[in-house]
Design a protein around this motif. Structure first.
Motif, PDB file in Angstrom:
ATOM      1  N   GLY A 343       0.793  -1.227   0.000  1.00  0.00           N
ATOM      2  CA  GLY A 343       0.000   0.000   0.000  1.00  0.00           C
ATOM      3  C   GLY A 343       0.823   1.273   0.000  1.00  0.00           C
ATOM      4  O   GLY A 343       0.269   2.370  -0.168  1.00  0.00           O
ATOM      5  N   LEU A 344       2.123   1.143   0.215  1.00  0.00           N
ATOM      6  CA  LEU A 344       2.995   2.330   0.239  1.00  0.00           C
ATOM      7  C   LEU A 344       3.236   2.833  -1.184  1.00  0.00           C
ATOM      8  O   LEU A 344       3.256   2.046  -2.132  1.00  0.00           O
ATOM      9  CB  LEU A 344       4.337   1.969   0.888  1.00  0.00           C
ATOM     10  CG  LEU A 344       4.320   1.431   2.321  1.00  0.00           C
ATOM     11  CD1 LEU A 344       5.756   1.195   2.789  1.00  0.00           C
ATOM     12  CD2 LEU A 344       3.595   2.350   3.264  1.00  0.00           C
ATOM     13  N   PRO A 345       3.450   4.151  -1.350  1.00  0.00           N
ATOM     14  CA  PRO A 345       3.447   5.201  -0.323  1.00  0.00           C
ATOM     15  C   PRO A 345       2.121   5.932  -0.205  1.00  0.00           C
ATOM     16  O   PRO A 345       1.997   6.846   0.613  1.00  0.00           O
ATOM     17  CB  PRO A 345       4.523   6.148  -0.855  1.00  0.00           C
ATOM     18  CG  PRO A 345       4.398   6.053  -2.332  1.00  0.00           C
ATOM     19  CD  PRO A 345       4.001   4.633  -2.635  1.00  0.00           C
ATOM     20  N   SER A 346       1.098   5.533  -0.994  1.00  0.00           N
ATOM     21  CA  SER A 346      -0.117   6.356  -1.086  1.00  0.00           C
ATOM     22  C   SER A 346      -1.169   6.039  -0.033  1.00  0.00           C
ATOM     23  O   SER A 346      -1.934   6.922   0.373  1.00  0.00           O
ATOM     24  CB  SER A 346      -0.724   6.208  -2.493  1.00  0.00           C
ATOM     25  OG  SER A 346      -0.983   4.846  -2.772  1.00  0.00           O
ATOM     26  N   ASP A 347      -1.245   4.791   0.417  1.00  0.00           N
ATOM     27  CA  ASP A 347      -2.295   4.401   1.360  1.00  0.00           C
ATOM     28  C   ASP A 347      -1.923   4.814   2.783  1.00  0.00           C
ATOM     29  O   ASP A 347      -0.930   4.350   3.347  1.00  0.00           O
ATOM     30  CB  ASP A 347      -2.517   2.881   1.292  1.00  0.00           C
ATOM     31  CG  ASP A 347      -3.631   2.432   2.205  1.00  0.00           C
ATOM     32  OD1 ASP A 347      -4.796   2.751   1.912  1.00  0.00           O
ATOM     33  OD2 ASP A 347      -3.318   1.778   3.215  1.00  0.00           O
ATOM     34  N   ARG A 348      -2.719   5.701   3.373  1.00  0.00           N
ATOM     35  CA  ARG A 348      -2.378   6.268   4.680  1.00  0.00           C
ATOM     36  C   ARG A 348      -2.372   5.208   5.777  1.00  0.00           C
ATOM     37  O   ARG A 348      -1.536   5.247   6.680  1.00  0.00           O
ATOM     38  CB  ARG A 348      -3.353   7.393   5.026  1.00  0.00           C
ATOM     39  CG  ARG A 348      -3.248   8.583   4.072  1.00  0.00           C
ATOM     40  CD  ARG A 348      -4.210   9.674   4.446  1.00  0.00           C
ATOM     41  NE  ARG A 348      -3.905  10.267   5.745  1.00  0.00           N
ATOM     42  CZ  ARG A 348      -4.617  11.250   6.298  1.00  0.00           C
ATOM     43  NH1 ARG A 348      -5.674  11.738   5.667  1.00  0.00           N
ATOM     44  NH2 ARG A 348      -4.288  11.740   7.473  1.00  0.00           N
ATOM     45  N   ALA A 349      -3.306   4.255   5.700  1.00  0.00           N
ATOM     46  CA  ALA A 349      -3.343   3.204   6.724  1.00  0.00           C
ATOM     47  C   ALA A 349      -2.073   2.359   6.665  1.00  0.00           C
ATOM     48  O   ALA A 349      -1.499   2.006   7.710  1.00  0.00           O
ATOM     49  CB  ALA A 349      -4.574   2.325   6.528  1.00  0.00           C
ATOM     50  N   SER A 350      -1.614   2.041   5.447  1.00  0.00           N
ATOM     51  CA  SER A 350      -0.381   1.258   5.306  1.00  0.00           C
ATOM     52  C   SER A 350       0.814   2.036   5.840  1.00  0.00           C
ATOM     53  O   SER A 350       1.684   1.467   6.513  1.00  0.00           O
ATOM     54  CB  SER A 350      -0.155   0.891   3.833  1.00  0.00           C
ATOM     55  OG  SER A 350      -1.175   0.045   3.357  1.00  0.00           O
ATOM     56  N   VAL A 351       0.876   3.330   5.543  1.00  0.00           N
ATOM     57  CA  VAL A 351       1.970   4.164   6.047  1.00  0.00           C
ATOM     58  C   VAL A 351       1.979   4.160   7.573  1.00  0.00           C
ATOM     59  O   VAL A 351       3.028   4.012   8.206  1.00  0.00           O
ATOM     60  CB  VAL A 351       1.856   5.605   5.504  1.00  0.00           C
ATOM     61  CG1 VAL A 351       2.906   6.506   6.165  1.00  0.00           C
ATOM     62  CG2 VAL A 351       2.019   5.629   3.996  1.00  0.00           C
TER      63      VAL A 351
END
Length: 424
Positions: A343-351
């Protein structure tokens, strides 16, 4: 050998053995005996079972052993109803406890049944179909099952694969590929993960997703895992002698391996003369694989860590007791599961998740490896988050040892130009 004898019996059959029955049966929970008392006790138990069978049938030609605690025997038409098979084994082989090295062991069995000529007309087919029925009995919880044609497709296919894998170990068809783990700050290869591959003579190189489940369900993962450790250590010693590196080699070990009483002993033996100078073995273990016996695993892993090996928790964050394991086990490295990295770098939950894991690792003074890194954007963010190592197709696919050696040799000149020796 048994199938050849069975073919001979079928050719020479006379009434009342015109339609014999083939029975495959397993001594169930044999793995528990091996884990609790040692492999030699399990072997002695199998010997006692064989002795009782021979005494009852009075004919060695009608008995065979397929390995893994599975016996096969031929019964006459008069002996071969399902009830007679069960009664025969219960009353003659498994009725009394087995006395082994001062221990009284109670054993039991499950069986599968195939009949001539309905289920097959040659020894090999009948044995395979009896074993297929046994597999289904074990999965369903039944004490015995007759072979049925609908069992054939899935179970017989898996059984055939199991036989192929047993031959693969004997015939040296397994090999290792290596995937680099890159130090994000320097870009150099500091460690590699050893990944199992199988070169099937008929179908070529096979991915482990196709055969690892069968290795695990059959128990062959222990023997294959020992081979992986020996081979990885052998390669590590060769690279050290050639001046390639320094590099550490990470090897995946299964829960079945760790539960073995002699696990630490054979890892020590495999890794002899492998460590020092930045070289050595790392053991990668999944969280769920440790939950069966945390205390036993803790004791063995501490012993190995004291000998210079590092312990890594693989697929961190996908199990159930991450924080508890970090406080109880001698862990050096966390590997963040690829499902979080994707999900990186765009998905905030993954970050947020990845940042939290890296922070947690820092609090425990652990190194972090991000798995499944495929884009420069993922790598850049991991660097900002202070992740130490990156592993994934962005850097390299898993490659044969010879290809890895070329990559190690190519980075050697860069390693020799340290800041202390450069001028200007």
């Amino acid at each position: 050998m048994f199938c050849e004898r069975l073919d001979k019996l079928l050719r020479n059959r006379v009434a009342p053995q015109a339609s014999p029955t083939i029975v495959a049966f397993d001594v169930i929970h044999l793995g528990n005996v091996n884990d609790s008392f040692g492999r030699h006790v399990g072997d002695l138990l199998l010997q006692r079972v064989a002795e009782r069978l021979k005494h009852q049938l009075e004919d060695d030609e009608r008995i065979g052993y397929l390995g893994g605690g599975t016996f096969v025997l031929v019964l006459s038409q008069l002996e071969s109803s399902a009830e007679n098979v069960t009664t025969l084994l219960e009353s003659t082989v498994f009725h009394e406890v087995f006395h082994i090295e001062g221990r009284a062991l109670r054993a039991s069995f499950k069986s599968g049944i195939a009949r001539y000529p309905v289920d097959g007309q040659d020894g090999n087919t009948l044995a395979q179909r009896a074993e297929a029925a046994l597999k289904q009995a074990k999965e369903s919880g039944e004490q015995y099952l007759h072979y049925q044609i609908q069992m054939h497709s899935d179970i017989a296919e898996r059984l055939s694969l199991e036989h192929k894998l047993r031959a693969a170990l004997d015939e040296q068809q397994f090999l290792l590929h290596y995937q680099p783990q890159i130090h994000i700050a320097t870009g150099r290869i500091e460690s590699v993960e050893a990944l199992l591959r199988w070169h099937d003579p008929q179908q070529g190189l096979q991915h482990p997703a196709l055969f690892l489940p069968v290795l695990e369900s059959s128990g062959m993962i222990v023997a294959v895992g020992e081979w992986v450790l020996r081979k990885a250590a052998e390669d590590c010693r060769r690279w050290r002698a050639a001046g390639l590196g320094p590099v550490r080699v990470a090897v995946n070990v299964s829960a079945q391996q760790i539960r073995r009483r002699n696990f630490a002993e054979y890892v020590h033996a495999a890794a002899a003369n492998c460590g020092a100078g930045g070289y050595g073995l790392d053991l990668e273990i999944t969280e769920t694989g440790l939950l069966h016996d945390v205390e036993g695993a803790n004791r063995k892993l501490r012993e190995l860590r004291a000998a210079g090996m590092r312990i890594a928790i693989d697929d961190f964050g996908t199990g159930y007791s991450s924080l508890g394991l970090l406080s109880k086990l001698p862990v050096d490295v966390l590997k963040i599961d690829r499902s979080f990295i994707s999900g990186l770098p765009s998905d905030r939950a993954s970050v947020t998740l990845v940042s939290s894991i890296i922070g947690l690792a820092s609090a425990f003074n652990l190194a972090v490896v991000a798995e499944g890194v495929e884009t420069t954007g993922q790598l850049a963010l991991l660097g900002k988050l202070k992740c130490k190592y990156s592993q994934g197709y962005l850097h390299s696919r898993p490659v044969p040892a010879a290809e890895l050696e070329r990559a190690l040799a190519a980075q050697a000149p860069r390693l020799r130009r340290s800041p202390s020796t450069e001028t200007g």
